[in-house]
Design a protein around this motif. Sequence first.
Motif, PDB file in Angstrom:
ATOM      1  N   VAL A  77       2.373  13.709  -4.143  1.00  0.00           N
ATOM      2  CA  VAL A  77       1.875  13.644  -5.517  1.00  0.00           C
ATOM      3  C   VAL A  77       0.353  13.754  -5.533  1.00  0.00           C
ATOM      4  CG1 VAL A  77       1.675  12.156  -7.549  1.00  0.00           C
ATOM      5  CG2 VAL A  77       3.852  12.305  -6.334  1.00  0.00           C
ATOM      6  N   THR A  78      -0.311  13.089  -4.585  1.00  0.00           N
ATOM      7  CA  THR A  78      -1.768  13.170  -4.489  1.00  0.00           C
ATOM      8  C   THR A  78      -2.222  14.593  -4.208  1.00  0.00           C
ATOM      9  OG1 THR A  78      -1.924  10.874  -3.726  1.00  0.00           O
ATOM     10  CG2 THR A  78      -3.779  12.324  -3.210  1.00  0.00           C
ATOM     11  N   GLY A  79      -1.522  15.271  -3.296  1.00  0.00           N
ATOM     12  CA  GLY A  79      -1.879  16.655  -2.986  1.00  0.00           C
ATOM     13  C   GLY A  79      -1.720  17.565  -4.184  1.00  0.00           C
ATOM     14  N   PHE A  80      -0.609  17.426  -4.904  1.00  0.00           N
ATOM     15  CA  PHE A  80      -0.394  18.236  -6.099  1.00  0.00           C
ATOM     16  C   PHE A  80      -1.479  17.971  -7.138  1.00  0.00           C
ATOM     17  CE2 PHE A  80       1.842  18.098 -10.365  1.00  0.00           C
ATOM     18  CZ  PHE A  80       1.607  19.430 -10.657  1.00  0.00           C
ATOM     19  N   SER A 134       0.847  -1.185   0.000  1.00  0.00           N
ATOM     20  CA  SER A 134       0.000   0.000   0.000  1.00  0.00           C
ATOM     21  C   SER A 134       0.884   1.237   0.000  1.00  0.00           C
ATOM     22  CB  SER A 134      -0.899   0.002   1.231  1.00  0.00           C
ATOM     23  OG  SER A 134      -1.572   1.243   1.351  1.00  0.00           O
ATOM     24  N   LEU A 135       0.397   2.283  -0.650  1.00  0.00           N
ATOM     25  CA  LEU A 135       1.124   3.552  -0.669  1.00  0.00           C
ATOM     26  C   LEU A 135       0.552   4.558   0.326  1.00  0.00           C
ATOM     27  CD1 LEU A 135       1.656   4.083  -4.520  1.00  0.00           C
ATOM     28  CD2 LEU A 135       3.273   3.146  -2.852  1.00  0.00           C
ATOM     29  N   LEU A 136      -0.413   4.139   1.131  1.00  0.00           N
ATOM     30  CA  LEU A 136      -1.104   5.078   2.012  1.00  0.00           C
ATOM     31  C   LEU A 136      -0.193   5.654   3.097  1.00  0.00           C
ATOM     32  CD1 LEU A 136      -4.584   3.341   2.424  1.00  0.00           C
ATOM     33  CD2 LEU A 136      -3.982   5.282   0.972  1.00  0.00           C
ATOM     34  N   ARG A 137       0.915   4.992   3.380  1.00  0.00           N
ATOM     35  CA  ARG A 137       1.857   5.512   4.373  1.00  0.00           C
ATOM     36  C   ARG A 137       3.109   6.083   3.717  1.00  0.00           C
ATOM     37  NH1 ARG A 137       1.722   1.146   9.431  1.00  0.00           N
ATOM     38  NH2 ARG A 137      -0.531   1.316   9.832  1.00  0.00           N
ATOM     39  N   ASN A 138       3.067   6.238   2.411  1.00  0.00           N
ATOM     40  CA  ASN A 138       4.216   6.750   1.681  1.00  0.00           C
ATOM     41  C   ASN A 138       4.094   8.270   1.547  1.00  0.00           C
ATOM     42  OD1 ASN A 138       5.693   7.566  -0.927  1.00  0.00           O
ATOM     43  ND2 ASN A 138       6.436   5.475  -0.610  1.00  0.00           N
ATOM     44  N   ARG A 139       5.066   8.997   2.062  1.00  0.00           N
ATOM     45  CA  ARG A 139       4.997  10.461   2.085  1.00  0.00           C
ATOM     46  C   ARG A 139       4.973  11.046   0.681  1.00  0.00           C
ATOM     47  NH1 ARG A 139       8.988  14.561   2.359  1.00  0.00           N
ATOM     48  NH2 ARG A 139       8.238  16.467   3.392  1.00  0.00           N
ATOM     49  N   LEU A 140       5.830  10.517  -0.194  1.00  0.00           N
ATOM     50  CA  LEU A 140       5.874  11.042  -1.557  1.00  0.00           C
ATOM     51  C   LEU A 140       4.559  10.800  -2.278  1.00  0.00           C
ATOM     52  CD1 LEU A 140       7.311  12.320  -3.945  1.00  0.00           C
ATOM     53  CD2 LEU A 140       8.357  10.087  -4.440  1.00  0.00           C
ATOM     54  N   GLY A 170      -4.130   5.398  -9.019  1.00  0.00           N
ATOM     55  CA  GLY A 170      -5.415   5.253  -8.330  1.00  0.00           C
ATOM     56  C   GLY A 170      -5.499   6.114  -7.086  1.00  0.00           C
ATOM     57  N   MET A 171      -4.408   6.181  -6.323  1.00  0.00           N
ATOM     58  CA  MET A 171      -4.396   6.990  -5.104  1.00  0.00           C
ATOM     59  C   MET A 171      -4.452   8.475  -5.418  1.00  0.00           C
ATOM     60  SD  MET A 171      -1.521   6.962  -2.098  1.00  0.00           S
ATOM     61  CE  MET A 171      -1.474   8.255  -0.831  1.00  0.00           C
ATOM     62  N   ALA A 172      -3.575   8.915  -6.338  1.00  0.00           N
ATOM     63  CA  ALA A 172      -3.515  10.346  -6.653  1.00  0.00           C
ATOM     64  C   ALA A 172      -4.815  10.841  -7.257  1.00  0.00           C
ATOM     65  CB  ALA A 172      -2.348  10.622  -7.602  1.00  0.00           C
ATOM     66  N   GLN A 173      -5.381  10.070  -8.184  1.00  0.00           N
ATOM     67  CA  GLN A 173      -6.600  10.520  -8.840  1.00  0.00           C
ATOM     68  C   GLN A 173      -7.834  10.253  -7.980  1.00  0.00           C
ATOM     69  OE1 GLN A 173      -6.877  10.356 -13.101  1.00  0.00           O
ATOM     70  NE2 GLN A 173      -4.930   9.264 -13.249  1.00  0.00           N
ATOM     71  N   GLY A 227      -1.162  29.100  -4.981  1.00  0.00           N
ATOM     72  CA  GLY A 227       0.079  29.253  -4.218  1.00  0.00           C
ATOM     73  C   GLY A 227       0.470  27.959  -3.516  1.00  0.00           C
ATOM     74  N   VAL A 228      -0.519  27.283  -2.922  1.00  0.00           N
ATOM     75  CA  VAL A 228      -0.242  26.002  -2.263  1.00  0.00           C
ATOM     76  C   VAL A 228       0.141  24.952  -3.300  1.00  0.00           C
ATOM     77  CG1 VAL A 228      -1.209  24.213  -0.773  1.00  0.00           C
ATOM     78  CG2 VAL A 228      -1.849  26.594  -0.418  1.00  0.00           C
ATOM     79  N   GLN A 229      -0.513  24.990  -4.471  1.00  0.00           N
ATOM     80  CA  GLN A 229      -0.209  24.050  -5.542  1.00  0.00           C
ATOM     81  C   GLN A 229       1.258  24.137  -5.957  1.00  0.00           C
ATOM     82  OE1 GLN A 229      -2.748  23.965  -9.239  1.00  0.00           O
ATOM     83  NE2 GLN A 229      -0.782  24.409 -10.226  1.00  0.00           N
ATOM     84  N   MET A 230       1.793  25.346  -6.013  1.00  0.00           N
ATOM     85  CA  MET A 230       3.197  25.526  -6.397  1.00  0.00           C
ATOM     86  C   MET A 230       4.124  24.780  -5.444  1.00  0.00           C
ATOM     87  SD  MET A 230       3.282  29.548  -7.472  1.00  0.00           S
ATOM     88  CE  MET A 230       5.055  29.551  -7.612  1.00  0.00           C
ATOM     89  N   VAL A 231       3.806  24.835  -4.147  1.00  0.00           N
ATOM     90  CA  VAL A 231       4.648  24.170  -3.147  1.00  0.00           C
ATOM     91  C   VAL A 231       4.601  22.660  -3.323  1.00  0.00           C
ATOM     92  CG1 VAL A 231       5.015  23.791  -0.689  1.00  0.00           C
ATOM     93  CG2 VAL A 231       4.362  26.067  -1.516  1.00  0.00           C
ATOM     94  N   PHE A 232       3.384  22.098  -3.393  1.00  0.00           N
ATOM     95  CA  PHE A 232       3.239  20.654  -3.566  1.00  0.00           C
ATOM     96  C   PHE A 232       3.843  20.195  -4.898  1.00  0.00           C
ATOM     97  CE2 PHE A 232       0.481  20.852   0.029  1.00  0.00           C
ATOM     98  CZ  PHE A 232       0.392  19.562   0.523  1.00  0.00           C
TER      99      PHE A 232
END
Length: 405
Positions: A229-232, A219-225, A351-354, A390-395
């Motif tokens: 990517v999901t946030g961006f 699972s990628l649910l505990r993966n920070r990166l 799947g996670m990001a989208q 602005g937040v998008q730029m950071v992520f």
Amino acid sequence: MRVEHRETELDGAVEVRTPGVVTAGALLAVAVVLTALNLRPAITGVGPMLAEMRADLGTSVVWAGLLTTLPTLCFAGAGLAAPLLARRAGVGAAIAIALAALAAGLVLRVLDGPAVVLGGTLVATAGIALINVLIPVVIKDSFPARIGVLTGVYTAALQGGGALGSAVTPRLGDALGGWRPALGGWAVLAVVALLAWILASRGTGRAPRPADGAEGGRSLLRNRLAWIVTGFFGLQAFYAYAAMGWFPQVLMDSGIPRDDAGLLFGLVSLIAVPISLVVAPMAARRRGQSPWIVGLSVFGIAGTAGLMLAPSWSPLLWSILVGLGMSVFSLGLTVIALRARTGADTARLSGMAQGFGYLFAALGPFLFGLLHDLAHGWSVPLGMLLALLGVQMVFGALAGRHRFV
């Protein structure tokens, strides 16, 4: 019989091809492009026709907000389900099922009243959601040496379809007699893509296959990166779907005629076509994509600020800048493919990001419309989008760094 092999190297991958595989890959690429053309007209065609739809159906602003929010809600739910469907049916069959659902939903939603419109939109956008998640897997597995190029071509076709939906749908309404045949007519394009996809997945040795190794994987649910990517992806989708749902109305309220507003917003999508074809391959060849992501986000900030402060001063300029800003979507897809080492991890990350990204993005059209009603104008919701960019730029800067999930 002697078989000629040809070896190519691009984007850090090596690919060995025979003439038959080259033909098979070309057929699959055509199917991908035709599929991509279908992924936005069902959404972008609604904005210019929304006032006519509300008048004909006698619906409220709340109904309009729900109609424009449904696509992103479907993208979230169906996006999370896509890897499971791909494991059970195979990627090629899953995309064919999704295209059939898209065609059926486009026809269904123009047959009756407000509830049927919402139901048909639900079916159509669920099909789009499945395809959104699975196409990056097809590109990663079937074109490993050309991830940047194929992602750029796919994104360009997707954005071109969005431009057609916004610009052509009002004219179809005038020619065919209303919003119902104008919106329903896009089902023909979905059927053409379905036939092409069936041909590509059955008649080639390079057809999309099931997501090997995905079942029972990590699972990628505990993966920070993965969460970065999901946030961006969610932030850029929040902006994009708020824009697709409401920017034509913003332009019309500043004095732009309906047809011209449709053309201007069509330009927003059209600008992304050359940007996707050029920027995505160039960015994919670099170790990191952060500078490209930040640069495109700055254009989006400038265009949104222009719409907020002086919408009627130069709507063409603001539309161009917004279009450049929304082109960051191609880099969102590129980042998904480049931050994963394998096709199975690409399926999980996509799947996670989208899935989670679109769940967040579903708030975009609804909050934009709600803030407009509360503030009795467009300045407050546009200000919200400026803060979000602005937040998008950071992520985006963090997601673009050369690392793997």
